[in-house]
Design a protein around this motif. Structure first.
Motif, PDB file in Angstrom:
ATOM      1  N   ASP A 112      -1.963  13.032   3.126  1.00  0.00           N
ATOM      2  CA  ASP A 112      -2.360  12.107   4.169  1.00  0.00           C
ATOM      3  C   ASP A 112      -1.445  11.618   5.360  1.00  0.00           C
ATOM      4  OD1 ASP A 112      -5.203  12.535   3.267  1.00  0.00           O
ATOM      5  OD2 ASP A 112      -5.097  10.879   2.065  1.00  0.00           O
ATOM      6  N   TYR A 166      -5.198  -1.439  -2.814  1.00  0.00           N
ATOM      7  CA  TYR A 166      -4.361  -2.184  -2.361  1.00  0.00           C
ATOM      8  C   TYR A 166      -4.061  -3.420  -3.242  1.00  0.00           C
ATOM      9  CZ  TYR A 166      -2.224  -4.833   1.454  1.00  0.00           C
ATOM     10  OH  TYR A 166      -1.270  -5.516   2.363  1.00  0.00           O
ATOM     11  N   TRP A 209       0.960  -1.142  -0.108  1.00  0.00           N
ATOM     12  CA  TRP A 209      -0.084  -0.033  -0.116  1.00  0.00           C
ATOM     13  C   TRP A 209       0.751   1.385   0.041  1.00  0.00           C
ATOM     14  CZ3 TRP A 209      -0.383   3.929   3.583  1.00  0.00           C
ATOM     15  CH2 TRP A 209       0.281   3.929   4.871  1.00  0.00           C
ATOM     16  N   GLY A 238       0.945   5.162   0.693  1.00  0.00           N
ATOM     17  CA  GLY A 238       0.316   6.610   1.334  1.00  0.00           C
ATOM     18  C   GLY A 238       0.382   7.718   0.347  1.00  0.00           C
ATOM     19  N   CYS A 283      -8.449   0.406  -1.220  1.00  0.00           N
ATOM     20  CA  CYS A 283      -7.374   0.523  -0.003  1.00  0.00           C
ATOM     21  C   CYS A 283      -8.129   1.282   1.207  1.00  0.00           C
ATOM     22  CB  CYS A 283      -5.924   1.134  -0.414  1.00  0.00           C
ATOM     23  SG  CYS A 283      -4.822   1.182   0.932  1.00  0.00           S
ATOM     24  N   ARG A 291      -6.227  -3.554   5.464  1.00  0.00           N
ATOM     25  CA  ARG A 291      -6.254  -2.417   4.581  1.00  0.00           C
ATOM     26  C   ARG A 291      -6.978  -2.680   3.570  1.00  0.00           C
ATOM     27  NH1 ARG A 291      -3.390   1.311   6.451  1.00  0.00           N
ATOM     28  NH2 ARG A 291      -1.379   1.059   7.335  1.00  0.00           N
ATOM     29  N   HIS A 342      -7.150   3.516   3.972  1.00  0.00           N
ATOM     30  CA  HIS A 342      -6.092   4.316   4.321  1.00  0.00           C
ATOM     31  C   HIS A 342      -6.219   4.710   5.986  1.00  0.00           C
ATOM     32  CE1 HIS A 342      -4.107   5.027   0.366  1.00  0.00           C
ATOM     33  NE2 HIS A 342      -5.122   5.051   0.144  1.00  0.00           N
ATOM     34  N   LYS A 348      -2.055   4.184  -4.987  1.00  0.00           N
ATOM     35  CA  LYS A 348      -2.445   4.870  -3.976  1.00  0.00           C
ATOM     36  C   LYS A 348      -3.847   4.557  -3.332  1.00  0.00           C
ATOM     37  CE  LYS A 348      -0.841   8.958  -5.193  1.00  0.00           C
ATOM     38  NZ  LYS A 348      -0.496  10.374  -5.229  1.00  0.00           N
TER      39      LYS A 348
END
Length: 417
Positions: free
Chosen positions: A220, A371, A214, A216, A386, A235, A388, A368
């Motif tokens: 964020d 996943y 994953w 980020g 995903c 996730r 986050h 982003k």
């Protein structure tokens, strides 16, 4: 959970104030990397892998993490990997779009970290040389060796490593010290060798022949994480959709549709899921079809596709790809990138175009939001929306503490802890 299972490597997020975001250069490098690859199929232990259940592995396997640091506006993600008996540290780009591991040798003229083989008692020389050239003019070459590689607490013995004695200026000035490829061994520039993920499997270091990622967003909190031998079910939003690999070179799968909001753009293609590419890169007609739904966007000869930096554009739905019967989204937040110099009110698009590639490249702009699990055993990619982490703002007390540490006292030196 045992002490071994709880082992987690954590890396503090860092920033590079001298790094400049260059979207057009990212496009050149990515299209060169994926242009007409020459597959070199190899038979071996990978064809005899047991079909293990990744979901079971996610629950039972020891947790080997490799935490990531993202650079600038998510242009690049790197992890600190240790090589040699004396654990020499290198910032490596973990790249699903290539298959070789290389770093700079001590003899290489570069401002980045260099490997000193004389300081590692586990180093072994290997006959042969390597050379990787890209269409944008960047290149790296050198000789081969074998040594111990530590990735997130997972130690690979006798991994073949390319030691660069010469590299182009673009690599020498980069944030990263080298690349660790996670693609299939058929695209290796060091033929006859096992890739890092091959060796993880052969040396029985991971329970299941998978790895997951994953990424980020800098907006964020940034960061990211690789897992080897498992994936993080926490996730995954919903269930993983599994897509078979269509050509065993890159992690290439079939896209059965492209949509912008509710509009079907009537386009299909094979796509490559590539952590080593920043953007989504598609042929010109596909880029036009998408940008036609972004009012005010256009192709600039010097800068590529650019879009207006306005709330109206930011509120658009973005586009979706139909993969394995499920739609996966790329939101406008990830499509609106850095400001374009000399074009006030415009930002670079996260979608770039090139007619030098035959398949679409789904880089970090896609990952982003989604996943990804890469399964070598069953030659497939698992994808899910995903989840986050929620970014937690530091308390007023924590902010005051940081400010106090970073503020020099009168007549003293400022020390950042």
């Amino acid at each position: 959970m045992s002490e071994e299972q709880e082992k987690v490597l954590s890396f503090q997020l860092t920033s590079n104030p001298n790094f400049t975001v260059r979207t057009p250069e990212s496009v050149k490098h990515a299209t060169a990397k994926h242009e007409e690859p020459k597959p070199k199929p190899k038979k071996g232990f990978l064809s005899r892998l047991k079909e293990l259940d990744p979901k079971t592995a996610a629950a039972n396997t020891p947790l080997y993490y490799e935490a990531l640091t993202d650079v600038a506006r998510d242009v690049q993600y790197f992890a600190e990997v240790e090589i040699g008996s004396n654990m020499q540290k290198f910032r490596l780009d973990l790249d699903t779009g290539s298959s070789d591991l290389w770093v700079a040798d001590i003899t290489c003229k570069t401002r980045r970290r260099r490997f000193i083989k004389a300081n590692s008692t586990s180093f072994k020389p290997v006959k042969g040389k390597f050379q990787i050239s890209y269409g944008d003019g960047s290149a790296v070459r050198g000789f081969l060796g074998q040594d111990r590689v530590n990735i997130g607490g997972l130690v690979i013995e006798d991994q073949v490593i390319g030691l660069a004695t010469a590299q182009s200026m673009s690599f020498s000035n980069d944030v990263i010290d080298g690349i660790l490829g996670l693609g299939f061994n058929s695209i290796s520039c060091m033929p006859g060798t096992l890739t890092p993920i091959d060796n993880m499997i052969k040396q029985n270091l991971i329970q299941s022949p998978i790895f997951s990622v994953w990424l980020g967003r800098s907006t964020d909190g940034g960061g990211g994480e690789y897992r080897f031998g498992s994936y993080d079910a926490e996730r995954v939003d919903g269930e993983l959709t599994w897509c078979p690999v269509t050509v065993k070179r890159y992690w290439q799968i079939k896209c059965d549709g492209l949509f912008f909001g509710d509009v079907d753009l009537q386009l299909t293609s094979d796509v490559i899921v590539d952590t080593g590419t920043t953007l989504v890169i598609v042929p010109t007609d596909v880029a036009k079809a998408i940008h036609n739904h972004i009012p005010g966007s256009y192709y600039d000869e010097n800068n590529g596709w650019i879009v207006p930096n306005t709330p109206e554009v930011a509120n658009l739905p973005g586009f979706q790809l139909l993969l394995g019967g499920t739609k996966f989204e790329v939101i406008m937040k990830d499509l609106m990138r850095e400001e374009v110099e000399g074009k006030e009110g415009f930002v670079y698009s996260g979608i770039a175009s090139s007619d030098r590639i035959t398949t679409w490249i789904l880089g970090d702009v896609f990952i982003k939001q989604n996943y990804c699990v890469f399964d070598l055993g069953q030659e497939r990619v698992g994808i899910a929306k995903c989840k986050h982490p929620v970014r937690v703002q530091p308390s007023i007390l924590e902010q005051m503490k940081v400010a106090a540490v970073a503020t020099p006292s009168k007549g003293g030196k400022c020390t950042i802890m």
